[in-house]
Design an enzyme around this catalytic site. Structure first.
Site, PDB file in Angstrom:
ATOM      1  N   GLY A 236      18.361   0.972 -15.500  1.00  0.00           N
ATOM      2  CA  GLY A 236      19.613   0.809 -16.232  1.00  0.00           C
ATOM      3  C   GLY A 236      20.288   2.149 -16.446  1.00  0.00           C
ATOM      4  O   GLY A 236      20.102   3.090 -15.668  1.00  0.00           O
ATOM      5  N   SER A 237      21.055   2.245 -17.499  1.00  0.00           N
ATOM      6  CA  SER A 237      21.850   3.444 -17.752  1.00  0.00           C
ATOM      7  C   SER A 237      20.970   4.594 -18.214  1.00  0.00           C
ATOM      8  O   SER A 237      19.901   4.402 -18.814  1.00  0.00           O
ATOM      9  CB  SER A 237      22.919   3.159 -18.808  1.00  0.00           C
ATOM     10  OG  SER A 237      22.326   3.043 -20.089  1.00  0.00           O
ATOM     11  N   THR A 238      21.441   5.808 -17.967  1.00  0.00           N
ATOM     12  CA  THR A 238      20.710   6.998 -18.396  1.00  0.00           C
ATOM     13  C   THR A 238      20.623   7.060 -19.918  1.00  0.00           C
ATOM     14  O   THR A 238      19.594   7.472 -20.471  1.00  0.00           O
ATOM     15  CB  THR A 238      21.390   8.251 -17.837  1.00  0.00           C
ATOM     16  OG1 THR A 238      21.364   8.188 -16.402  1.00  0.00           O
ATOM     17  CG2 THR A 238      20.680   9.514 -18.287  1.00  0.00           C
ATOM     18  N   GLY A 241      17.972   4.726 -20.925  1.00  0.00           N
ATOM     19  CA  GLY A 241      16.724   5.257 -20.404  1.00  0.00           C
ATOM     20  C   GLY A 241      16.151   6.361 -21.275  1.00  0.00           C
ATOM     21  O   GLY A 241      14.938   6.446 -21.491  1.00  0.00           O
ATOM     22  N   GLU A 258      14.391   4.186 -13.688  1.00  0.00           N
ATOM     23  CA  GLU A 258      15.314   4.259 -12.542  1.00  0.00           C
ATOM     24  C   GLU A 258      16.706   4.133 -13.124  1.00  0.00           C
ATOM     25  O   GLU A 258      17.118   3.058 -13.577  1.00  0.00           O
ATOM     26  CB  GLU A 258      14.995   3.142 -11.541  1.00  0.00           C
ATOM     27  CG  GLU A 258      15.542   3.398 -10.144  1.00  0.00           C
ATOM     28  CD  GLU A 258      16.931   2.813  -9.960  1.00  0.00           C
ATOM     29  OE1 GLU A 258      17.913   3.591 -10.087  1.00  0.00           O
ATOM     30  OE2 GLU A 258      17.025   1.613  -9.710  1.00  0.00           O
ATOM     31  N   GLU A 391      29.358   8.338 -13.940  1.00  0.00           N
ATOM     32  CA  GLU A 391      29.039   7.115 -13.209  1.00  0.00           C
ATOM     33  C   GLU A 391      29.976   5.997 -13.679  1.00  0.00           C
ATOM     34  O   GLU A 391      29.859   5.501 -14.797  1.00  0.00           O
ATOM     35  CB  GLU A 391      27.583   6.705 -13.423  1.00  0.00           C
ATOM     36  CG  GLU A 391      27.195   5.515 -12.566  1.00  0.00           C
ATOM     37  CD  GLU A 391      25.760   5.080 -12.767  1.00  0.00           C
ATOM     38  OE1 GLU A 391      25.105   4.701 -11.788  1.00  0.00           O
ATOM     39  OE2 GLU A 391      25.295   5.102 -13.930  1.00  0.00           O
TER      40      GLU A 391
END
Length: 496
Positions: A236-238, A241, A258, A391
């Site tokens: 998913g999103s940073t 994460g 990831e 992103e």
């Protein structure tokens, strides 16, 4: 395509559907029509605890811990067979949830059995080593073996639900773990149906794969702070994460992440322009740009820039937008309103920053109003603009000119991400130089979006930790134990 999957779903725990401890539910909508066609529970702390407890009991049971590697391999082949048998149904569910074209989802579902078959093969491969002994090799024996962590907690995103589930579940089961899965609240139904199919058509022990639904704030937080998980896996999103990484660190639990990407797609003068243009299109406009590995920054050498732009503007007109359940549709809607608004804001910001809008920026003709964002191409982009650094997760391409190899490598690496990259060149020496110097976990040369269960996938920096797929993916779900055996009759006195 006339299947009716509508209805109210429950969690799937211990091999069957299980009602939530709370009454509030979340709606699942069709991104193309806006129709709300299903609901799922917004899972509570108690629901998550129930799923983890069930997974722990399954992990400790003889039905799971007692099976041989060959028997585990057989289970994974059964899962692969089940996916193959129900691929059409699963593909339609994925399309109804995500808005991705059915032609893409059918192709993807046809590939997913390969992940389970690959890891089934690894179940029967030796997983340890005999180590040399320095002191008394005739009396001492030293070896390593691997063991599963226990209960894996996994959270997957909305953009490619089953694909990103399988890349975690297959190696986790192969390593001998059990699994608690929270899919995105936007796209949970395919995971619930998948769990139901595994319970009905395989000998996977009840509790080995559990699905608990809900939003990130409540259900996701309950999962990642529970204390009963032995290994976390997240895509998913940073931003999210980092939060999951902090929770895992507080508990000293291993985690694989990831996360996002802002991938460069670099076209050198020796490249075959037609192929490079196809690769740029494939990298950013397939899946409507809703992919972590999207090639959203196209660096194009001055010598071929005009030819590449001319071909791009011609071919983008060929893209067919429409109902994703129509086999002729190539370009589907954006998955949900908040994401559509985010993409539109970045398109506005790109123009405010001085980039030139060459194509798109609005909505395609002949589709429901407000649900699509056109394929969008910006020229005159500098690498420090927000549209080149952030992103966007949508069909927005940034064209950036360059005239020097060292310059473009520096620019390609000038990002906080490092997931994937594309290199277009017919110069072998250049291919090796550039591939070696780009900081990214996956480099595609004269292609884009290739993948395999055998090929590790993951990124550098803000693109995450760990790898999925390959032997490296299996290693993410097992830990090493070292065993020393002394066959002598006596143990030396430590004080002699």
């Amino acid at each position: 395509m006339a299947s009716d999957f509508s209805g109210d779903y429950d969690h799937h725990v211990g091999g069957s559907y299980r009602r939530s401890n709370a009454d509030d539910r979340l709606a699942v909508a069709n991104p193309y029509s806006g129709e709300e066609w299903a609901t799922v529970p917004n899972g509570t702390d108690e629901d998550v605890d129930d799923a983890i407890t069930t997974a722990r009991e399954a992990f400790e049971s003889d039905d799971w811990r007692g099976i041989t590697p060959s028997e585990r391999a057989t289970l994974l082949h059964e899962i692969a067979d089940t996916i193959a048998e129900y691929a059409a149904e699963l593909a339609e569910l994925e399309t109804r949830q995500t808005g991705k074209p059915i032609r893409d989802m059918e192709g993807l579902m046809a590939l997913l059995p390969r992940w389970f078959r690959y890891y089934a093969g690894l179940c029967e491969v030796s997983s340890g080593a005999v180590l040399p002994v320095d002191g008394a090799p005739d009396q001492q024996f030293n070896y390593t073996t691997t063991e599963p962590y226990g209960v894996v907690g996994a959270i997957t995103p909305w953009n490619s639900p089953l694909n990103l589930t399988v890349s975690k579940l297959a190696p986790a089961l192969a390593a001998g773990n059990t699994f608690v899965h929270k899919p995105s609240e936007k796209t949970p139904v395919s995971a619930l149906r998948f769990a139901e199919l595994l319970s009905a058509h395989t000998d996977l022990p009840p509790g080995a794969y559990n699905v608990v639904t809900g939003d990130g704030e409540r259900t996701g937080s309950a999962l990642t702070t529970h204390g009963g998980i032995d290994k976390f896996a997240f895509t998913g999103s940073t931003t999210v994460g980092r939060e999951i990484g902090r929770n895992a660190g507080d508990q000293l639990v291993p985690v694989s992440l990831e996360l996002g990407g802002k991938s460069p797609n670099i076209v050198f003068p020796s490249a075959t322009v037609d192929n490079a243009v196809n690769g740029i299109m494939k990298g950013i406009f397939s899946s409507s740009g809703q992919a972590c590995f999207a090639g959203s920054r196209a660096f194009v050498h001055d010598a071929v820039y005009d030819d590449v732009v001319e071909a791009l503007l011609e071919r983008v007109d060929w893209i067919t937008a429409g109902d994703p359940l129509d086999p002729e549709t190539e370009f589907g809607p954006i998955a949900f309103e908040a994401q559509r608004e985010k993409i539109r804001r970045y398109i506005e910001r790109g123009q405010e920053e001085g980039a030139t809008l060459l194509y798109g920026g609005g909505e395609p003709d002949g589709v429901p109003e407000g649900r699509f964002v056109e394929p969008t191409i910006f020229a005159d982009v500098s690498n420090d603009m927000a549209i080149a650094q952030d992103e966007i997760f949508g069909p927005v391409l940034c064209l950036i000119r360059f005239d020097d190899e060292a310059e473009v490598i520096e620019a390609a690496n000038d990002t906080r991400y490092g997931l994937t990259a594309g290199v277009w060149s017919n110069d072998p020496a250049q291919i090796h130089r550039v591939s070696n110097r780009i900081r990214a976990g996956v480099i595609w040369v004269n292609e884009y979006r290739l993948g395999s269960p055998r090929a590790p996938f993951g990124g550098y920096d803000d693109s995450g930790l760990g790898r999925e797929n390959g032997m490296e993916g299996l290693d993410e779900y097992r830990q090493t134990k070292t065993v020393w055996i002394d066959h002598s009759d006596t143990v030396a006195n430590p004080f002699d």
